[in-house]
Scaffold this motif. Structure first.
Motif, PDB file in Angstrom:
ATOM      1  N   UNK A  64       0.855  -1.185   0.000  1.00 42.47           N
ATOM      2  CA  UNK A  64       0.000   0.000   0.000  1.00 42.47           C
ATOM      3  C   UNK A  64       0.891   1.236   0.000  1.00 42.47           C
ATOM      4  N   UNK A  65       0.519   2.218  -0.783  1.00 43.03           N
ATOM      5  CA  UNK A  65       1.296   3.450  -0.863  1.00 43.03           C
ATOM      6  C   UNK A  65       1.253   4.245   0.424  1.00 43.03           C
ATOM      7  N   UNK A  66       2.360   4.898   0.712  1.00 40.33           N
ATOM      8  CA  UNK A  66       2.446   5.761   1.899  1.00 40.33           C
ATOM      9  C   UNK A  66       1.934   7.148   1.547  1.00 40.33           C
ATOM     10  N   UNK A  67       1.200   7.742   2.479  1.00 34.85           N
ATOM     11  CA  UNK A  67       0.678   9.099   2.326  1.00 34.85           C
ATOM     12  C   UNK A  67       1.326  10.068   3.301  1.00 34.85           C
ATOM     13  N   UNK A  68       1.897   9.520   4.371  1.00 28.18           N
ATOM     14  CA  UNK A  68       2.336  10.328   5.507  1.00 28.18           C
ATOM     15  C   UNK A  68       3.763   9.969   5.874  1.00 28.18           C
TER      16      UNK A  68
END
Length: 122
Positions: A64-68
């Motif tokens: 899952x891609x990181x946003x933070x």
């Protein structure tokens, strides 16, 4: 029978509600006051470009891609710890929210100080 309004009578104007002014009940400084400014946004983008996947999800075999960019040890205003990239980790929004509410917000200032004292030592 319904009586018509005289033509000279002005229609009542409905008073518009004023926009609510949100105040934090904990008197926390704004994000910019806490260091999350243009310099941070630039550093964050570079960090996420190098580490684009959520570290916590990867531990669970989820891609899952990181946003933070999360501060592993909450900096609580410590600028040295804030900018120490070894204290950063990429997280998705969901994992970051969970970590913040279940761990970071429950740490006392004493516990954070203890974590800082041991940070980077082997």
């Amino acid at each position: 029978m319904h009586k018509p309004k005289p033509k000279h009578q002005k229609a009542k104007q409905i008073k518009q509600a004023e926009p609510a002014k949100f105040k934090r009940i904990d008197n926390r400084p704004s994000s910019a006051q806490r260091g999350y400014d243009a310099r941070w946004r630039s550093a964050r983008e570079l960090f996420l470009a190098d580490e684009p996947l959520c570290r916590n999800c990867m531990l669970q075999n989820i891609i899952k891609g990181a946003d933070v960019v999360d501060h592993i040890i909450p900096h609580r205003g410590d600028h040295e710890l804030f900018w120490d990239q070894t204290n950063w980790q990429p997280l998705c929004y969901s994992c970051h929210s969970i970590k913040t509410t279940t761990i970071d917000n429950k740490l006392s200032d004493y516990q954070v100080a203890q974590l800082k004292a041991g940070w980077g030592k082997k």
